[in-house]
Design a protein around this motif. Structure first.
Motif, PDB file in Angstrom:
ATOM      1  N   LEU A 132       0.828  -1.210   0.000  1.00  0.00           N
ATOM      2  CA  LEU A 132       0.000   0.000   0.000  1.00  0.00           C
ATOM      3  C   LEU A 132       0.861   1.258   0.000  1.00  0.00           C
ATOM      4  O   LEU A 132       0.569   2.222  -0.711  1.00  0.00           O
ATOM      5  N   ALA A 133       1.920   1.268   0.803  1.00  0.00           N
ATOM      6  CA  ALA A 133       2.804   2.436   0.843  1.00  0.00           C
ATOM      7  C   ALA A 133       3.390   2.712  -0.534  1.00  0.00           C
ATOM      8  O   ALA A 133       3.417   3.862  -0.992  1.00  0.00           O
ATOM      9  N   LYS A 134       3.835   1.677  -1.226  1.00  0.00           N
ATOM     10  CA  LYS A 134       4.397   1.849  -2.563  1.00  0.00           C
ATOM     11  C   LYS A 134       3.338   2.339  -3.556  1.00  0.00           C
ATOM     12  O   LYS A 134       3.608   3.199  -4.396  1.00  0.00           O
ATOM     13  N   GLY A 135       2.139   1.788  -3.440  1.00  0.00           N
ATOM     14  CA  GLY A 135       1.066   2.215  -4.330  1.00  0.00           C
ATOM     15  C   GLY A 135       0.660   3.655  -4.091  1.00  0.00           C
ATOM     16  O   GLY A 135       0.523   4.450  -5.036  1.00  0.00           O
ATOM     17  N   PHE A 136       0.451   4.021  -2.829  1.00  0.00           N
ATOM     18  CA  PHE A 136       0.100   5.407  -2.514  1.00  0.00           C
ATOM     19  C   PHE A 136       1.214   6.367  -2.906  1.00  0.00           C
ATOM     20  O   PHE A 136       0.949   7.496  -3.337  1.00  0.00           O
ATOM     21  N   ASP A 137       2.464   5.948  -2.790  1.00  0.00           N
ATOM     22  CA  ASP A 137       3.598   6.777  -3.197  1.00  0.00           C
ATOM     23  C   ASP A 137       3.489   7.130  -4.677  1.00  0.00           C
ATOM     24  O   ASP A 137       3.669   8.285  -5.074  1.00  0.00           O
ATOM     25  N   LYS A 138       3.171   6.160  -5.496  1.00  0.00           N
ATOM     26  CA  LYS A 138       3.020   6.421  -6.931  1.00  0.00           C
ATOM     27  C   LYS A 138       1.814   7.323  -7.194  1.00  0.00           C
ATOM     28  O   LYS A 138       1.861   8.238  -8.016  1.00  0.00           O
ATOM     29  N   LEU A 139       0.712   7.058  -6.470  1.00  0.00           N
ATOM     30  CA  LEU A 139      -0.499   7.858  -6.671  1.00  0.00           C
ATOM     31  C   LEU A 139      -0.277   9.315  -6.288  1.00  0.00           C
ATOM     32  O   LEU A 139      -0.757  10.227  -6.979  1.00  0.00           O
ATOM     33  N   GLU A 140       0.445   9.560  -5.190  1.00  0.00           N
ATOM     34  CA  GLU A 140       0.699  10.948  -4.797  1.00  0.00           C
ATOM     35  C   GLU A 140       1.514  11.652  -5.865  1.00  0.00           C
ATOM     36  O   GLU A 140       1.262  12.820  -6.181  1.00  0.00           O
ATOM     37  N   THR A 141       2.465  10.956  -6.443  1.00  0.00           N
ATOM     38  CA  THR A 141       3.309  11.555  -7.481  1.00  0.00           C
ATOM     39  C   THR A 141       2.491  11.937  -8.711  1.00  0.00           C
ATOM     40  O   THR A 141       2.586  13.063  -9.199  1.00  0.00           O
ATOM     41  N   ILE A 142       1.673  11.012  -9.194  1.00  0.00           N
ATOM     42  CA  ILE A 142       0.910  11.347 -10.410  1.00  0.00           C
ATOM     43  C   ILE A 142      -0.220  12.335 -10.097  1.00  0.00           C
ATOM     44  O   ILE A 142      -0.600  13.129 -10.964  1.00  0.00           O
ATOM     45  N   LEU A 143      -0.736  12.316  -8.885  1.00  0.00           N
ATOM     46  CA  LEU A 143      -1.716  13.336  -8.491  1.00  0.00           C
ATOM     47  C   LEU A 143      -1.075  14.720  -8.579  1.00  0.00           C
ATOM     48  O   LEU A 143      -1.688  15.667  -9.096  1.00  0.00           O
ATOM     49  N   GLN A 144       0.163  14.840  -8.086  1.00  0.00           N
ATOM     50  CA  GLN A 144       0.858  16.128  -8.164  1.00  0.00           C
ATOM     51  C   GLN A 144       1.026  16.565  -9.609  1.00  0.00           C
ATOM     52  O   GLN A 144       0.873  17.743  -9.928  1.00  0.00           O
ATOM     53  N   HIS A 145       1.293  15.615 -10.473  1.00  0.00           N
ATOM     54  CA  HIS A 145       1.470  15.968 -11.881  1.00  0.00           C
ATOM     55  C   HIS A 145       0.174  16.429 -12.532  1.00  0.00           C
ATOM     56  O   HIS A 145       0.209  17.142 -13.531  1.00  0.00           O
ATOM     57  N   THR A 146      -0.980  16.042 -11.980  1.00  0.00           N
ATOM     58  CA  THR A 146      -2.246  16.519 -12.556  1.00  0.00           C
ATOM     59  C   THR A 146      -2.557  17.937 -12.128  1.00  0.00           C
ATOM     60  O   THR A 146      -3.382  18.599 -12.751  1.00  0.00           O
ATOM     61  N   GLN A 147      -1.936  18.411 -11.060  1.00  0.00           N
ATOM     62  CA  GLN A 147      -2.256  19.755 -10.593  1.00  0.00           C
ATOM     63  C   GLN A 147      -1.068  20.704 -10.616  1.00  0.00           C
ATOM     64  O   GLN A 147      -1.229  21.893 -10.333  1.00  0.00           O
ATOM     65  N   GLY A 148       0.109  20.194 -10.970  1.00  0.00           N
ATOM     66  CA  GLY A 148       1.277  21.059 -11.032  1.00  0.00           C
ATOM     67  C   GLY A 148       1.222  22.011 -12.210  1.00  0.00           C
ATOM     68  O   GLY A 148       0.582  21.727 -13.231  1.00  0.00           O
ATOM     69  N   ASP A 149       1.888  23.139 -12.073  1.00  0.00           N
ATOM     70  CA  ASP A 149       2.005  24.095 -13.168  1.00  0.00           C
ATOM     71  C   ASP A 149       3.157  23.621 -14.041  1.00  0.00           C
ATOM     72  O   ASP A 149       4.259  24.171 -14.028  1.00  0.00           O
ATOM     73  N   ASN A 150       2.888  22.558 -14.790  1.00  0.00           N
ATOM     74  CA  ASN A 150       3.916  21.851 -15.554  1.00  0.00           C
ATOM     75  C   ASN A 150       4.323  22.603 -16.814  1.00  0.00           C
ATOM     76  O   ASN A 150       3.546  23.395 -17.365  1.00  0.00           O
ATOM     77  N   ALA A 151       5.514  22.301 -17.277  1.00  0.00           N
ATOM     78  CA  ALA A 151       6.001  22.876 -18.529  1.00  0.00           C
ATOM     79  C   ALA A 151       5.106  22.429 -19.682  1.00  0.00           C
ATOM     80  O   ALA A 151       4.442  21.385 -19.609  1.00  0.00           O
ATOM     81  N   SER A 152       5.096  23.194 -20.748  1.00  0.00           N
ATOM     82  CA  SER A 152       4.211  22.895 -21.887  1.00  0.00           C
ATOM     83  C   SER A 152       4.543  21.558 -22.545  1.00  0.00           C
ATOM     84  O   SER A 152       3.680  20.936 -23.161  1.00  0.00           O
ATOM     85  N   ASP A 153       5.779  21.089 -22.395  1.00  0.00           N
ATOM     86  CA  ASP A 153       6.168  19.818 -23.009  1.00  0.00           C
ATOM     87  C   ASP A 153       6.144  18.653 -22.001  1.00  0.00           C
ATOM     88  O   ASP A 153       6.734  17.604 -22.236  1.00  0.00           O
ATOM     89  N   PHE A 154       5.436  18.823 -20.884  1.00  0.00           N
ATOM     90  CA  PHE A 154       5.372  17.785 -19.860  1.00  0.00           C
ATOM     91  C   PHE A 154       4.835  16.489 -20.464  1.00  0.00           C
ATOM     92  O   PHE A 154       3.860  16.500 -21.213  1.00  0.00           O
ATOM     93  N   ASP A 155       5.447  15.366 -20.120  1.00  0.00           N
ATOM     94  CA  ASP A 155       5.099  14.056 -20.689  1.00  0.00           C
ATOM     95  C   ASP A 155       4.013  13.360 -19.861  1.00  0.00           C
ATOM     96  O   ASP A 155       4.297  12.539 -19.001  1.00  0.00           O
ATOM     97  N   TYR A 156       2.769  13.719 -20.124  1.00  0.00           N
ATOM     98  CA  TYR A 156       1.651  13.105 -19.396  1.00  0.00           C
ATOM     99  C   TYR A 156       1.503  11.630 -19.731  1.00  0.00           C
ATOM    100  O   TYR A 156       1.047  10.843 -18.903  1.00  0.00           O
ATOM    101  N   ALA A 157       1.885  11.233 -20.931  1.00  0.00           N
ATOM    102  CA  ALA A 157       1.755   9.828 -21.340  1.00  0.00           C
ATOM    103  C   ALA A 157       2.572   8.926 -20.403  1.00  0.00           C
ATOM    104  O   ALA A 157       2.149   7.818 -20.084  1.00  0.00           O
ATOM    105  N   PHE A 158       3.718   9.413 -19.956  1.00  0.00           N
ATOM    106  CA  PHE A 158       4.541   8.635 -19.025  1.00  0.00           C
ATOM    107  C   PHE A 158       3.752   8.304 -17.759  1.00  0.00           C
ATOM    108  O   PHE A 158       3.809   7.200 -17.240  1.00  0.00           O
ATOM    109  N   ASN A 159       2.991   9.271 -17.270  1.00  0.00           N
ATOM    110  CA  ASN A 159       2.220   9.066 -16.041  1.00  0.00           C
ATOM    111  C   ASN A 159       1.138   8.010 -16.185  1.00  0.00           C
ATOM    112  O   ASN A 159       0.728   7.409 -15.195  1.00  0.00           O
ATOM    113  N   LEU A 160       0.642   7.803 -17.389  1.00  0.00           N
ATOM    114  CA  LEU A 160      -0.416   6.813 -17.587  1.00  0.00           C
ATOM    115  C   LEU A 160       0.090   5.382 -17.425  1.00  0.00           C
ATOM    116  O   LEU A 160      -0.713   4.469 -17.232  1.00  0.00           O
ATOM    117  N   THR A 161       1.394   5.194 -17.466  1.00  0.00           N
ATOM    118  CA  THR A 161       1.963   3.862 -17.244  1.00  0.00           C
ATOM    119  C   THR A 161       2.826   3.802 -15.990  1.00  0.00           C
ATOM    120  O   THR A 161       3.147   2.715 -15.510  1.00  0.00           O
TER     121      THR A 161
END
Length: 197
Positions: A132-161
């Motif tokens: 669970l800790a490992k799973g939540f760790d990954k989820l927190e990371t990709i959650l941050q990427h959904t709300q971060g003020d990311n660069a225009s070339d941010f690789d969202y496709a990477f997050n889907l895998t």
């Protein structure tokens, strides 16, 4: 209170060393565009575990929270390596283990041993709490990427895998992942501008 003064000093020294995580920057950015620290990631990971704890009654919640608190402790000296830059066969795991042992030794005693034991359990990923800790760790990371003020070339496709193997083994993690993946897809298609406001 008859606290052992030397034990208190060791604990404070450990906390001084752990403070380094406030300055270890990750590749993710906040909603304001500032790079987040490992300490900030760890804080929200623990908050995430707390708010979903009623949905995982089968685990030791205190152990899970402790594991999340120390999971990135090994980055205090060597820093964070972004997932996109990690390579199989690197010595990253050994370096983190060495640094966790160093911090455990600074604290010493039963608490120092517990820190190292929790990190090893997390690293092995075999107990319910570690998975669970490992799973939540990954989820927190990709959650941050959904709300971060990311660069225009941010690789969202990477997050889907990213971290699918860690989030696919528990129904709760899968359900949360499905929501975050939908938000990730929306961000990649430019349909989530309201989240950036």
């Amino acid at each position: 209170m008859n606290a052992d003064v030397e034990r208190l000093r060791r604990s404070l020294e450990f906390l001084r060393e752990a403070e380094r995580l406030k300055d270890v920057l990750r590749s993710g950015v906040t909603s304001q565009g500032r790079r987040e620290s490992t300490a900030e990631h760890t804080w929200r990971l623990c908050l995430m575990v707390m708010v979903f704890s009623d949905l995982v009654p089968e685990v030791d919640h205190l152990k899970l929270l402790k594991m999340c608190l120390i999971h990135d402790l090994g980055e205090a000296y060597a820093g964070d390596v972004p997932a996109t830059e990690q390579s199989p066969g690197s010595d990253r795991r050994d370096i983190e283990y060495r640094d966790v042992q160093k911090l455990g030794d600074i604290h010493g005693g039963e608490v120092g041993q517990e820190i190292v034991a929790l990190w090893l359990e997390y690293d092995a990923g075999e107990t319910n709490e570690a998975r669970l800790a490992k799973g939540f760790d990954k989820l927190e990371t990709i959650l941050q990427h959904t709300q971060g003020d990311n660069a225009s070339d941010f690789d969202y496709a990477f997050n889907l895998t990213y971290g699918v193997e860690r989030t696919g083994g528990h129904d709760l993690l899968k359900a949360i992942r499905a929501i975050i993946d939908t938000e990730t897809q929306e961000r990649s298609e430019g349909r989530a501008a309201w989240r950036d406001a």
